[in-house]
Design an enzyme around this catalytic site. Structure first.
Site, PDB file in Angstrom:
ATOM      1  N   ARG A   1     -19.169  38.358  41.657  1.00 18.47           N
ATOM      2  CA  ARG A   1     -19.063  39.660  40.993  1.00 18.47           C
ATOM      3  C   ARG A   1     -17.776  40.374  41.426  1.00 18.47           C
ATOM      4  O   ARG A   1     -17.089  40.985  40.619  1.00 18.47           O
ATOM      5  CB  ARG A   1     -20.301  40.463  41.407  1.00 18.47           C
ATOM      6  CG  ARG A   1     -20.599  41.645  40.565  1.00 18.47           C
ATOM      7  CD  ARG A   1     -21.887  42.290  41.103  1.00 18.47           C
ATOM      8  NE  ARG A   1     -21.956  43.663  40.684  1.00 18.47           N
ATOM      9  CZ  ARG A   1     -22.279  44.053  39.463  1.00 18.47           C
ATOM     10  NH1 ARG A   1     -22.570  43.174  38.550  1.00 18.47           N
ATOM     11  NH2 ARG A   1     -22.319  45.336  39.156  1.00 18.47           N
TER      12      ARG A   1
ATOM     13  N   VAL B   1     -14.947  41.568  20.635  1.00 17.26           N
ATOM     14  CA  VAL B   1     -15.236  42.998  20.477  1.00 17.26           C
ATOM     15  C   VAL B   1     -14.033  43.702  19.833  1.00 17.26           C
ATOM     16  O   VAL B   1     -14.189  44.499  18.897  1.00 17.26           O
ATOM     17  CB  VAL B   1     -15.562  43.682  21.830  1.00 17.26           C
ATOM     18  CG1 VAL B   1     -15.809  45.173  21.636  1.00 17.26           C
ATOM     19  CG2 VAL B   1     -16.776  43.034  22.489  1.00 17.26           C
ATOM     20  N   GLY B   2     -12.831  43.388  20.325  1.00 17.53           N
ATOM     21  CA  GLY B   2     -11.622  44.069  19.847  1.00 17.53           C
ATOM     22  C   GLY B   2     -11.381  43.831  18.362  1.00 17.53           C
ATOM     23  O   GLY B   2     -11.135  44.777  17.604  1.00 17.53           O
TER      24      GLY B   2
ATOM     25  N   VAL C   1     -14.327  49.744  27.176  1.00 12.98           N
ATOM     26  CA  VAL C   1     -15.417  48.829  26.818  1.00 12.98           C
ATOM     27  C   VAL C   1     -15.522  47.692  27.846  1.00 12.98           C
ATOM     28  O   VAL C   1     -16.592  47.134  28.070  1.00 12.98           O
ATOM     29  CB  VAL C   1     -15.196  48.236  25.398  1.00 12.98           C
ATOM     30  CG1 VAL C   1     -16.307  47.268  25.014  1.00 12.98           C
ATOM     31  CG2 VAL C   1     -15.084  49.343  24.350  1.00 12.98           C
TER      32      VAL C   1
ATOM     33  N   GLY D   1      -6.973  43.992  23.497  1.00 11.80           N
ATOM     34  CA  GLY D   1      -7.893  42.848  23.574  1.00 11.80           C
ATOM     35  C   GLY D   1      -8.301  42.505  22.152  1.00 11.80           C
ATOM     36  O   GLY D   1      -9.023  43.273  21.514  1.00 11.80           O
TER      37      GLY D   1
ATOM     38  N   HIS E   1     -25.131  51.042  32.533  1.00 11.40           N
ATOM     39  CA  HIS E   1     -25.319  50.112  31.431  1.00 11.40           C
ATOM     40  C   HIS E   1     -26.281  49.020  31.878  1.00 11.40           C
ATOM     41  O   HIS E   1     -26.188  48.525  32.984  1.00 11.40           O
ATOM     42  CB  HIS E   1     -23.935  49.523  31.133  1.00 11.40           C
ATOM     43  CG  HIS E   1     -23.871  48.772  29.856  1.00 11.40           C
ATOM     44  ND1 HIS E   1     -24.687  49.023  28.792  1.00 11.40           N
ATOM     45  CD2 HIS E   1     -23.056  47.764  29.476  1.00 11.40           C
ATOM     46  CE1 HIS E   1     -24.362  48.199  27.804  1.00 11.40           C
ATOM     47  NE2 HIS E   1     -23.387  47.434  28.208  1.00 11.40           N
TER      48      HIS E   1
ATOM     49  N   GLY F   1     -10.061  39.952  21.223  1.00 14.61           N
ATOM     50  CA  GLY F   1     -11.165  38.991  21.268  1.00 14.61           C
ATOM     51  C   GLY F   1     -12.277  39.428  20.327  1.00 14.61           C
ATOM     52  O   GLY F   1     -12.027  40.107  19.327  1.00 14.61           O
TER      53      GLY F   1
ATOM     54  N   ASN G   1     -15.981  45.313  30.952  1.00 15.47           N
ATOM     55  CA  ASN G   1     -17.009  45.347  32.006  1.00 15.47           C
ATOM     56  C   ASN G   1     -16.468  44.903  33.355  1.00 15.47           C
ATOM     57  O   ASN G   1     -15.467  44.192  33.397  1.00 15.47           O
ATOM     58  CB  ASN G   1     -18.165  44.419  31.595  1.00 15.47           C
ATOM     59  CG  ASN G   1     -19.175  45.160  30.731  1.00 15.47           C
ATOM     60  OD1 ASN G   1     -19.491  46.323  30.996  1.00 15.47           O
ATOM     61  ND2 ASN G   1     -19.664  44.491  29.714  1.00 15.47           N
TER      62      ASN G   1
HETATM   63  N1  APR Z   1      -3.911  42.561  27.975  1.00  9.54           N
HETATM   64  C1  APR Z   1      -4.402  42.440  26.729  1.00  9.54           C
HETATM   65  N2  APR Z   1      -5.418  41.623  26.423  1.00  9.54           N
HETATM   66  C2  APR Z   1      -5.954  40.908  27.407  1.00  9.54           C
HETATM   67  C3  APR Z   1      -5.500  40.996  28.742  1.00  9.54           C
HETATM   68  C4  APR Z   1      -4.416  41.866  29.014  1.00  9.54           C
HETATM   69  N3  APR Z   1      -3.909  42.022  30.225  1.00  9.54           N
HETATM   70  N4  APR Z   1      -6.235  40.144  29.496  1.00  9.54           N
HETATM   71  C5  APR Z   1      -7.139  39.570  28.685  1.00  9.54           C
HETATM   72  N5  APR Z   1      -6.983  40.013  27.409  1.00  9.54           N
HETATM   73  C6  APR Z   1      -7.696  39.650  26.204  1.00  9.54           C
HETATM   74  C7  APR Z   1      -8.050  38.180  26.136  1.00  9.54           C
HETATM   75  O1  APR Z   1      -6.922  37.387  25.802  1.00  9.54           O
HETATM   76  C8  APR Z   1      -9.119  38.174  25.043  1.00  9.54           C
HETATM   77  O2  APR Z   1      -8.572  37.930  23.757  1.00  9.54           O
HETATM   78  O3  APR Z   1      -8.941  40.307  26.109  1.00  9.54           O
HETATM   79  C9  APR Z   1      -9.684  39.603  25.126  1.00  9.54           C
HETATM   80  C10 APR Z   1     -11.153  39.636  25.490  1.00  9.54           C
HETATM   81  O4  APR Z   1     -11.856  39.083  24.447  1.00  9.54           O
HETATM   82  P1  APR Z   1     -13.150  38.153  24.606  1.00  9.54           P
HETATM   83  O5  APR Z   1     -12.954  37.198  25.708  1.00  9.54           O
HETATM   84  O6  APR Z   1     -13.520  37.665  23.238  1.00  9.54           O
HETATM   85  O7  APR Z   1     -14.266  39.184  25.133  1.00  9.54           O
HETATM   86  P2  APR Z   1     -15.145  40.176  24.254  1.00  9.54           P
HETATM   87  O8  APR Z   1     -16.426  39.521  23.893  1.00  9.54           O
HETATM   88  O9  APR Z   1     -14.314  40.780  23.196  1.00  9.54           O
HETATM   89  O10 APR Z   1     -15.506  41.271  25.357  1.00  9.54           O
HETATM   90  C11 APR Z   1     -14.502  42.119  25.873  1.00  9.54           C
HETATM   91  O11 APR Z   1     -15.993  43.891  26.382  1.00  9.54           O
HETATM   92  O12 APR Z   1     -18.275  44.029  26.227  1.00  9.54           O
HETATM   93  C12 APR Z   1     -17.199  43.827  27.089  1.00  9.54           C
HETATM   94  O13 APR Z   1     -18.069  42.403  28.838  1.00  9.54           O
HETATM   95  C13 APR Z   1     -17.218  42.457  27.718  1.00  9.54           C
HETATM   96  O14 APR Z   1     -15.473  42.908  29.309  1.00  9.54           O
HETATM   97  C14 APR Z   1     -15.772  42.284  28.078  1.00  9.54           C
HETATM   98  C15 APR Z   1     -15.060  43.031  26.949  1.00  9.54           C
END
Ligand code: APR
Length: 311
Positions: free
Chosen positions: A88, A13-14, A118, A9, A175, A11, A120
Site C-alpha cells: 500500500r 476514467v479519464g 479522482v 490521465g 471512500h 485511461g 486513489n
Molecule cells: N501524467 C499523466 N498521466 C499519467 C501519469 C502522469 N504522470 N502517470 C500515469 N498516467 C496515466 C496512465 O498512463 C493511464 O493512462 O493515468 C492513466 C490511468 O488510467 P487507468 O490505468 O486506465 O486507470 P483508471 O481506471 O482510469 O483509474 C484512474 O482513478 O478511480 C481511480 O483508482 C483509480 O487511481 C485510479 C484512477
C-alpha cells in the site's frame, strides 16, 4: 465552448469523463497523458463521434500541459493501479509522486482552476494536490461520495423497484470501507428508507455499497470501475461550471468542521463556480460521529504515511 476542462490521465476514467463532458456539451476538453499518442488518439476518436452525438465541444489530446492553459477545472485521474505484490505504501508513494507533479504543472498554467481529484488513495491524493498546487482549500475537491451515494441509490432503487431518480443517499466519511452512510437521510421521494426497508436489508445494501469498488474489480478481473466514477466526477464538474450551488457529498478540506482539523474527508458541500462554497454541517448521532471518527483516523494514517514518504 466558453469553458475548458482538462482531464489528466487518458485511461478508463479519464477518457470516459472526457466523453461525458463533451457529449453533455459542457465545455471544451483537453485530455493529457504521459503515453504518447493515447490522449491524441482518444480525443480524435471522440471528436469524430461529435457529428453523430451532436455536440460542438472541441477535444484535444496532448502529452504536454500547454494546451490545458487557462482551464476552469482540471480533473486528475492520473496514476497507476495497485499491482500484485505491491504494498500500500508503494502505491501511495508512486501515485503521490504523480499527483504532486501533475498539480504543480496545472497550478502554473491554470492558476484559477478548480481541481477535482479522482486518483486513489483518494483522501491522501487530495492532501498532496492541495499542498503541491498551493490552491486555496475551496478549489481542491475529491470525488468519492458522489460515487458511493450513486451506488447506494442504485441498490435502493433495485430493492424497492422504483426509479433511481426518486432516490437520494447521504454518505459521509472516507471512500469504500470507511464510508459512513446515513440511512435516516437517505430517501425515496422524500421518504426515509428506514420507513421502507428493514434494518437488515439496509445493512445489506450499505455493505454492498462499501464494497462497491471491490465488487466491480472482482468481475472485471483486470482494471477497476470507470463508468460510474467518470459520471460522478462529471456531475461535480457540471455543478461548478453551471454555478448550480448543488449539494453533493465530496472530499473537502476540513478546518474544524465536524470536529476535524487539517483533514480531507467526505462531507456534504455546496458546489458552485468558486468550488466548495460551503460545508454543510448536520448534527450527528453518537454512533454516526463514532463511525466518522473511525473514517478520519484512517485518513490520519494515510497522512502519516505521506509524511514518512516526504510528501
Ligand atoms: N501524467 C499523466 N498521466 C499519467 C501519469 C502522469 N504522470 N502517470 C500515469 N498516467 C496515466 C496512465 O498512463 C493511464 O493512462 O493515468 C492513466 C490511468 O488510467 P487507468 O490505468 O486506465 O486507470 P483508471 O481506471 O482510469 O483509474 C484512474 O482513478 O478511480 C481511480 O483508482 C483509480 O487511481 C485510479 C484512477
Amino acid at each position: 465552448m466558453d469553458k475548458k476542462v482538462t482531464v489528466i490521465g487518458a485511461g478508463n476514467v479519464g477518457a470516459t469523463a472526457a466523453q461525458r463532458l463533451a457529449e453533455k456539451e459542457l465545455c471544451d476538453v483537453v485530455l493529457i497523458d504521459i503515453i504518447e499518442g493515447v490522449p491524441q488518439g482518444k480525443a480524435l476518436d471522440l471528436a469524430e463521434a461529435a457529428p453523430i452525438e451532436k455536440h460542438d465541444a472541441q477535444l484535444t489530446g496532448a502529452n504536454t500541459y500547454e494546451p490545458s492553459a487557462g482551464s476552469d477545472i482540471v480533473i486528475i485521474t492520473a496514476g497507476i493501479p495497485r499491482k500484485p505484490g505491491m504494498s500500500r505504501d508503494d502505491l501511495i508513494n508512486t501515485n503521490a509522486g504523480i499527483v504532486r507533479n501533475v498539480a504543480q504543472q496545472v497550478a502554473k498554467l491554470s492558476p484559477e482552476a478548480i481541481l477535482i481529484i479522482v486518483s486513489n488513495p483518494l483522501d491522501a491524493m487530495c492532501h498532496v494536490a492541495l499542498n503541491a498546487s498551493g490552491f486555496p482549500k475551496q478549489r481542491v475537491i475529491g470525488m468519492a461520495g458522489v460515487l458511493d451515494s450513486a451506488r447506494f441509490r442504485t441498490f435502493i432503487a433495485r430493492e424497492l423497484n422504483v426509479s433511481v431518480e426518486n432516490t437520494h443517499a447521504f454518505v459521509l466519511g472516507g471512500h469504500g470501507d470507511t464510508m459512513v452512510p446515513l440511512p435516516r437521510f437517505s430517501t425515496v421521494a422524500g421518504i426515509p428508507i428506514t420507513e421502507l426497508m428493514s434494518a437488515e436489508r439496509i445493512d445489506a445494501l450499505v455493505q454492498r455499497t462499501a464494497n462497491g469498488g471491490a465488487e466491480i474489480v472482482s468481475l472485471l478481473k483486470t482494471g477497476s470501475a470507470y463508468y460510474a466514477p467518470a459520471s460522478a466526477a462529471v456531475e461535480m464538474a457540471e455543478a461548478i461550471l453551471k454555478d448550480k450551488k448543488k449539494i453533493l457529498p465530496c472530499a473537502a478540506y476540513l478546518q474544524g468542521e465536524y470536529g476535524f482539523q487539517d483533514l480531507f474527508i467526505g462531507v456534504p458541500v455546496k458546489l458552485g463556480s468558486k468550488g466548495v462554497e460551503e460545508i454543510i454541517q448536520i448534527k450527528l448521532t453518537s454512533a454516526e460521529q463514532t463511525a466518522l471518527a473511525k473514517s478520519a483516523a484512517a485518513v490520519e494514517e494515510l497522512k502519516k504515511t505521506l509524511r514518512k514518504l516526504n510528501f
